[in-house]
Design an enzyme around this catalytic site. Structure first.
Site, short mmCIF file in Angstrom:
data_model
loop_
_atom_site.label_atom_id
_atom_site.label_comp_id
_atom_site.label_asym_id
_atom_site.label_seq_id
_atom_site.Cartn_x
_atom_site.Cartn_y
_atom_site.Cartn_z
N THR A 137 0.68 8.74 2.78
CA THR A 137 1.08 10.10 2.45
C THR A 137 2.60 10.26 2.41
OG1 THR A 137 0.50 10.47 4.75
CG2 THR A 137 -0.91 11.49 3.10
N TYR A 138 3.29 9.60 3.31
CA TYR A 138 4.74 9.82 3.31
C TYR A 138 5.56 8.56 3.13
CZ TYR A 138 5.93 8.57 8.22
OH TYR A 138 6.17 7.92 9.39
N ASP A 182 -2.50 10.95 16.34
CA ASP A 182 -3.20 10.66 15.08
C ASP A 182 -3.98 9.36 15.20
OD1 ASP A 182 -4.10 11.30 12.56
OD2 ASP A 182 -2.33 10.51 11.52
N VAL A 189 4.60 1.09 1.37
CA VAL A 189 4.79 -0.07 2.23
C VAL A 189 4.86 -1.34 1.38
CG1 VAL A 189 3.89 -1.34 4.21
CG2 VAL A 189 3.54 1.14 4.07
N GLY A 235 0.84 -1.20 0.00
CA GLY A 235 0.00 0.00 0.00
C GLY A 235 0.86 1.24 0.00
P1 ADP Z 1 -1.56 5.64 5.57
O1 ADP Z 1 -1.65 5.65 7.06
O2 ADP Z 1 -1.60 7.00 4.96
O3 ADP Z 1 -2.50 4.66 4.91
P2 ADP Z 1 0.86 4.06 5.70
O4 ADP Z 1 2.14 4.48 5.07
O5 ADP Z 1 0.86 3.87 7.15
O6 ADP Z 1 -0.11 5.16 5.20
O7 ADP Z 1 0.35 2.72 5.03
C1 ADP Z 1 -0.04 2.59 3.69
C2 ADP Z 1 -0.75 1.25 3.45
O8 ADP Z 1 0.18 0.18 3.58
C3 ADP Z 1 -1.83 0.94 4.47
O9 ADP Z 1 -3.07 1.44 4.09
C4 ADP Z 1 -1.81 -0.59 4.49
O10 ADP Z 1 -2.58 -1.10 3.40
C5 ADP Z 1 -0.39 -0.93 4.25
N1 ADP Z 1 0.35 -1.17 5.50
C6 ADP Z 1 0.91 -0.22 6.30
N2 ADP Z 1 1.54 -0.77 7.35
C7 ADP Z 1 1.39 -2.11 7.22
C8 ADP Z 1 1.82 -3.23 8.01
N3 ADP Z 1 2.52 -3.07 9.13
N4 ADP Z 1 1.49 -4.46 7.58
C9 ADP Z 1 0.76 -4.62 6.44
N5 ADP Z 1 0.32 -3.61 5.68
C10 ADP Z 1 0.63 -2.36 6.04
#
Ligand code: ADP
Length: 336
Positions: A17-18, A133, A21, A14
């Site tokens: 914003t910053y 947050d 993943v 995924g």
């Molecule tokens: P946001 O909070 O803006 O969605 P993140 O950078 O935290 O941004 O995460 C982006 C996406 O990546 C999430 O919506 C999720 O689908 C996936 N993701 C984030 N952290 C994890 C994790 N620890 N394990 C599995 N998927 C994750």
């Protein structure tokens, strides 16, 4: 470089914003899944974004708790980017859960999820860390059903109560009234308010306090909790963005009509004096929380942060021990 080589990066999970993943695993053990969060470095925001990453690293490396996402390692990539190696949490988040109508869940399930959230917030505050947050989308679900608080990019320490703090934190729907009013000093109450909104959303399966602007956000809060006054919230009139309510009824300033008229400006509009909704409103809207759950979220959603429940008081509430008992995490409904 040494640390980087310990991990294999896999497919993209995924994008936020910053960061982007990816899934990944330890080189020597393909079954040891991790999430690799690669910080995006945008030229314009370089310093600010890097600051978020540094905060996330600083706070997560200090916290170890079953309901807080684990930080395994940090490394820098060939192109000078920072990557965080985090616990792999593949079962989505609490916002996706209430939005997915093919998943049905009960009062006892809500209580289990809410309790894991409350444990996480208490643990952060016990360690003098404000998350700042808290929202459904930052509460990720592990393969075994455990809810884990993630995304510490806005977190900060509140060990120094004298320091001026920014009020422009927390996604709007979850932002407490003191931040909307411009408070420069605040405490754990900001996270407790956000937690109350998250639990309310789980119970009604829709946004609880949605709005388009910061001003509308205050209006919708006042629609439910009443307009704060010096009597109900001593000191409230001292806030930068406080406007005294005019006592004449102001039907044109309710949320719906202000949306129809376009955004009311903070300078020209004053919300009329609204009364708090009676207990009947809560019983109608939150049948899944029961009397105890309603009492708990009203305690978390108290306008005056000094009267709001602390994270400790949240955990001591009778809601958790009265029937129904929270569902065991292995029995919770899940996606997929
Ligand atoms: P946001 O909070 O803006 O969605 P993140 O950078 O935290 O941004 O995460 C982006 C996406 O990546 C999430 O919506 C999720 O689908 C996936 N993701 C984030 N952290 C994890 C994790 N620890 N394990 C599995 N998927 C994750």
């Amino acid at each position: 470089d040494e640390v980087r080589k310990r991990f294999i990066t896999g497919s993209k999970l995924g994008e936020g914003t910053y960061a982007i993943v990816y899934s990944g695993h330890y080189r020597e053990d393909p079954s040891s899944l991790v999430a690799i969060k690669k910080i995006k470095v945008n030229q314009d925001y370089k310093d600010g974004i890097a600051m978020d990453a540094i905060r996330e690293i600083k706070f997560l490396s200090e916290l170890e708790h079953p309901n807080v996402i684990k930080l395994h390692a940090v490394f820098s990539t060939k192109d000078q980017n920072i990557s965080l190696v985090l616990e792999h949490l593949p079962l989505g988040d609490l916002e996706t859960l209430w939005k997915t109508h093919t998943i049905s869940y009960t009062s006892a399930d809500i209580k289990a999820w809410a309790n894991m959230l409350a444990q996480a917030v208490w643990f952060c505050h016990e360690n003098f860390i404000l998350h700042r947050d808290i929202k459904g989308n930052n509460l990720l679900i592990a393969a075994d059903g455990t809810v884990k608080l993630a995304d510490f990019g806005l977190a900060r320490s509140f060990a120094d109560p004298g320091r001026i703090m920014t009020y422009n934190v927390i996604t709007r729907f979850y932002r407490p009234p003191e931040l909307l009013l411009g408070a420069r000093h605040y405490g754990g109450g900001v996270d407790v308010w956000s937690m109350g909104v998250v639990i309310a959303e789980l119970a009604i399966r829709e946004w609880f306090l949605p709005s388009e602007t910061d001003f509308q956000q205050l209006c919708i809060i006042y629609d439910v909790f009443g307009t704060p006054t010096e009597e109900t919230w001593p000191g409230v009139s001292q806030f930068q963005f406080y406007t005294a309510p005019d006592n004449t009824p102001a039907p044109s300033l309710t949320l719906n009509s202000s949306a129809a008229n376009g955004n009311p400006s903070q300078n020209t509009s004053q919300p009329g004096l609204k009364r708090a909704q009676p207990l009947g409103y809560w019983r109608n809207r939150f049948p899944l929380l029961g009397e105890d759950g309603i009492d708990l979220i009203r305690g978390m959603l108290t306008l005056d942060p000094l009267k709001r429940l602390s994270a400790r008081a949240v955990l001591d509430h009778r809601y958790w021990t009265n029937a129904p008992r929270p569902t065991k995490k292995e029995d919770l409904p899940r996606q997929g």
